[in-house]
Design a protein around this motif. Structure first.
Motif, PDB file in Angstrom:
ATOM      1  N   LYS A 103       0.838  -1.203   0.000  1.00 50.75           N
ATOM      2  CA  LYS A 103       0.000   0.000   0.000  1.00 50.75           C
ATOM      3  C   LYS A 103       0.865   1.240   0.000  1.00 50.75           C
ATOM      4  N   THR A 104       0.379   2.291  -0.648  1.00 47.34           N
ATOM      5  CA  THR A 104       0.972   3.614  -0.503  1.00 47.34           C
ATOM      6  C   THR A 104      -0.179   4.593  -0.386  1.00 47.34           C
ATOM      7  N   GLY A 105      -0.362   5.160   0.789  1.00 45.60           N
ATOM      8  CA  GLY A 105      -1.524   6.003   1.042  1.00 45.60           C
ATOM      9  C   GLY A 105      -2.797   5.178   0.913  1.00 45.60           C
ATOM     10  N   SER A 106      -3.712   5.627   0.033  1.00 46.74           N
ATOM     11  CA  SER A 106      -4.968   4.913  -0.175  1.00 46.74           C
ATOM     12  C   SER A 106      -4.898   3.951  -1.353  1.00 46.74           C
ATOM     13  N   LYS A 144       2.235  10.099 -11.653  1.00 46.98           N
ATOM     14  CA  LYS A 144       1.386  11.235 -12.032  1.00 46.98           C
ATOM     15  C   LYS A 144       0.265  11.427 -11.022  1.00 46.98           C
ATOM     16  N   GLU A 145      -0.325  10.327 -10.572  1.00 42.38           N
ATOM     17  CA  GLU A 145      -1.412  10.404  -9.594  1.00 42.38           C
ATOM     18  C   GLU A 145      -0.921  10.947  -8.254  1.00 42.38           C
ATOM     19  N   LEU A 146       0.306  10.552  -7.864  1.00 42.04           N
ATOM     20  CA  LEU A 146       0.849  10.963  -6.565  1.00 42.04           C
ATOM     21  C   LEU A 146       1.685  12.240  -6.648  1.00 42.04           C
ATOM     22  N   GLY A 205      -4.445  -5.276 -15.489  1.00 38.63           N
ATOM     23  CA  GLY A 205      -5.331  -4.132 -15.650  1.00 38.63           C
ATOM     24  C   GLY A 205      -5.082  -3.016 -14.658  1.00 38.63           C
ATOM     25  N   ASP A 206      -4.218  -3.230 -13.686  1.00 36.08           N
ATOM     26  CA  ASP A 206      -3.916  -2.217 -12.679  1.00 36.08           C
ATOM     27  C   ASP A 206      -2.617  -1.512 -13.051  1.00 36.08           C
ATOM     28  N   MET A 207      -2.660  -0.169 -13.131  1.00 31.52           N
ATOM     29  CA  MET A 207      -1.479   0.595 -13.520  1.00 31.52           C
ATOM     30  C   MET A 207      -0.689   1.109 -12.314  1.00 31.52           C
ATOM     31  N   SER A 208      -1.060   0.669 -11.102  1.00 32.55           N
ATOM     32  CA  SER A 208      -0.334   1.045  -9.890  1.00 32.55           C
ATOM     33  C   SER A 208       0.703  -0.029  -9.593  1.00 32.55           C
TER      34      SER A 208
END
Length: 272
Positions: free
Chosen positions: A28-31, A70-72, A103-106
């Motif tokens: 996990k990183t944050g949420s 980009k999100e973070l 399918g997950d880009m995280s």
């Protein structure tokens, strides 16, 4: 139980070109729930998905997906906090990667000695085996199960699995591509029809005089066609130049939502 010893034994098989552990685990990183790729060290990784920076070479480093960065709002050199249960650790970001995991880009990339900081019980279990050229994977799979059947939970032919997984997708894309090609040809033919038709109407008087002077219908058709030739040649050259130089930029814009942050398609210019 002794996965490292098993890997060394498999490496010695004559049909094996390379064998290395590439595991995945969730952190996990944050949420964000993040898929973490884990390797002993990344210098031998078969496919390089890092488009900026590098893979981690120390236990306190990580490469992360460009989409996640980009999100973070993270840059190379920043730190990112990764967590498993109640253990967390700050890793230095050394590079950005592209692609997706189921399918997950995280996605993040950690060394084995790096994941141990937040998951002390982590154990490498996913051994990726690369065969020599010409070796049939099904035959090798059977041999492997005979030799180490009690030590291996499951053996998967990744090439076969990949082909089956993308078979429907490639079929749909191929059909869409053919449909676009047919529609494009019809549109071009329609445009040329209107252009030539309007040209004949505008030059009706001039063409009549030329016909009276003895020009044949074929000669008049060639004359109209040659009149369009310069604009067609210029259009083809400009289109080819833009295609050769801007394809990757365009595909990056289109595929960024799929996790492809920097497209690097090969555009052969020899055929232009």
């Amino acid at each position: 139980m002794d996965s490292k010893s098993l890997m060394e034994d498999i490496k010695k098989l004559k049909d094996v070109r390379k064998a290395q552990f590439i595991d995945t685990t969730m952190v996990k990183t944050g949420s964000y729930q993040v898929a973490a790729y884990v390797m002993e060290e990344y210098s031998g990784k078969e496919t390089n998905t890092v488009y900026e920076g590098r893979y981690p070479i120390h236990s306190n480093e990580t490469a992360i997906a460009g989409y996640l960065a980009k999100e973070l709002n993270k840059a190379i050199g920043d730190t990112i906090t990764l967590q498993v249960n109640d253990k967390e650790y700050d890793y230095i970001i050394t590079g950005f990667s592209q692609g997706s995991y189921r399918g997950d880009m995280s996605i993040v990339y950690l060394r084995r000695d790096g994941i141990i900081k937040i998951e002390p019980t982590f154990k490498q279990q996913n051994l990726q085996i690369y065969l020599q050229d010409g070796i049939k994977s099904e035959e090798f799979k059977t041999e492997l199960e005979k030799l180490y059947g009690n030590s291996i939970v499951q053996t998967i032919d990744m090439d076969k699995e990949f082909i089956q997984a993308i078979g429907l997708y490639t079929s749909i894309v191929s059909k869409v591509g053919v449909a676009i090609l047919v529609i494009t040809i019809l549109v071009v033919m329609l445009v040329l029809y209107f252009v030539i038709n309007s040209s004949v109407i505008r030059k009706k008087h001039e063409l009549g005089i030329q016909k009276a002077l003895g020009f044949t219908t074929l000669q008049l058709r060639n004359q109209i066609s040659l009149g369009l030739l310069p604009s067609v040649i210029i259009g083809v050259l400009l289109g080819s130049l833009l295609g050769a130089t801007q394809t990757n930029s365009l595909m990056t814009m289109v595929q960024s939502a799929m996790g492809i942050m920097r497209a690097n398609y090969m555009v052969p210019c020899s055929g232009l």
